[in-house]
Design a protein around this motif. Structure first.
Motif, mmCIF file in Angstrom:
data_model
loop_
_atom_site.group_PDB
_atom_site.id
_atom_site.type_symbol
_atom_site.label_atom_id
_atom_site.label_comp_id
_atom_site.label_asym_id
_atom_site.label_seq_id
_atom_site.Cartn_x
_atom_site.Cartn_y
_atom_site.Cartn_z
ATOM 1 N N PRO A 36 8.162 0.092 -1.564
ATOM 2 C CA PRO A 36 7.293 0.795 -2.091
ATOM 3 C C PRO A 36 5.893 1.056 -1.865
ATOM 4 O O PRO A 36 5.504 2.092 -2.079
ATOM 5 C CB PRO A 36 7.439 0.059 -3.613
ATOM 6 C CG PRO A 36 8.360 -0.768 -3.634
ATOM 7 C CD PRO A 36 8.822 -1.013 -2.278
ATOM 8 N N LYS A 37 5.523 0.151 -0.916
ATOM 9 C CA LYS A 37 4.033 0.373 -0.570
ATOM 10 C C LYS A 37 3.864 1.206 0.528
ATOM 11 O O LYS A 37 2.922 1.810 0.840
ATOM 12 C CB LYS A 37 3.586 -1.087 0.020
ATOM 13 C CG LYS A 37 4.149 -1.639 1.483
ATOM 14 C CD LYS A 37 3.650 -2.937 1.833
ATOM 15 C CE LYS A 37 4.163 -3.383 3.048
ATOM 16 N NZ LYS A 37 5.175 -4.151 3.317
ATOM 17 N N ILE A 78 -0.109 7.924 2.691
ATOM 18 C CA ILE A 78 0.998 7.047 2.962
ATOM 19 C C ILE A 78 2.367 7.745 2.427
ATOM 20 O O ILE A 78 2.459 8.169 1.365
ATOM 21 C CB ILE A 78 0.373 5.808 1.865
ATOM 22 C CG1 ILE A 78 -0.947 5.484 2.081
ATOM 23 C CG2 ILE A 78 1.188 4.600 1.856
ATOM 24 C CD1 ILE A 78 -1.201 5.103 3.221
ATOM 25 N N ALA A 80 6.426 7.000 1.701
ATOM 26 C CA ALA A 80 7.207 5.780 1.195
ATOM 27 C C ALA A 80 8.701 6.559 0.564
ATOM 28 O O ALA A 80 8.720 7.661 0.356
ATOM 29 C CB ALA A 80 6.926 5.093 -0.213
#
Length: 121
Positions: A36-37, A78, A80
């Motif tokens: 998830p990061k 980012i 994910a």
């Protein structure tokens, strides 16, 4: 209420199509491994060995299919994996396994459970 997954066939086709490319599959697997990061785009490009411009195009396909998501963190993006969508796709694919006979599906569901446990540990 039905036990059938709620994913529509057209969505499943779009997701499978998005994964039906060697580079996108590598990207998706790296995102799943990151959890998830997620991963910054630059780190992801380096990890999978794809140029940033090609990575951007592949990520657009994966996010468009709902298999990846993006968040801005300052100047970085980012990415994910959308693990809920991934689980829905897997559920869709095996929904009719062995005609719904739990005895016949035991090996399939056991393998999925082992894979999920490995991924989460």
């Amino acid at each position: 209420m039905s036990d059938r997954p709620e994913l529509e066939e057209s969505s499943a086709c779009a997701q499978l199509s998005a994964l039906a490319h060697e580079g996108r599959l590598r990207i998706f697997r790296a995102l799943v491994a990151a959890g998830p990061k997620g991963l910054a785009a630059g780190m992801l490009a380096e990890q999978v060995g794809i140029s940033p411009s090609n990575l951007s195009a592949h990520l657009a396909v994966l996010t468009g299919a709902g298999l990846a998501q993006v968040e801005k963190a300052g100047r970085q993006r980012i990415y994910a994996a959308n693990l809920v969508a991934t689980a829905e796709l897997v559920s869709f694919l095996i929904a009719d396994c062995c005609g719904g006979d739990p005895e016949l599906c035991r090996d399939v569901t056991a393998k999925l459970a082992v894979s999920a446990l490995r991924a989460c540990n």
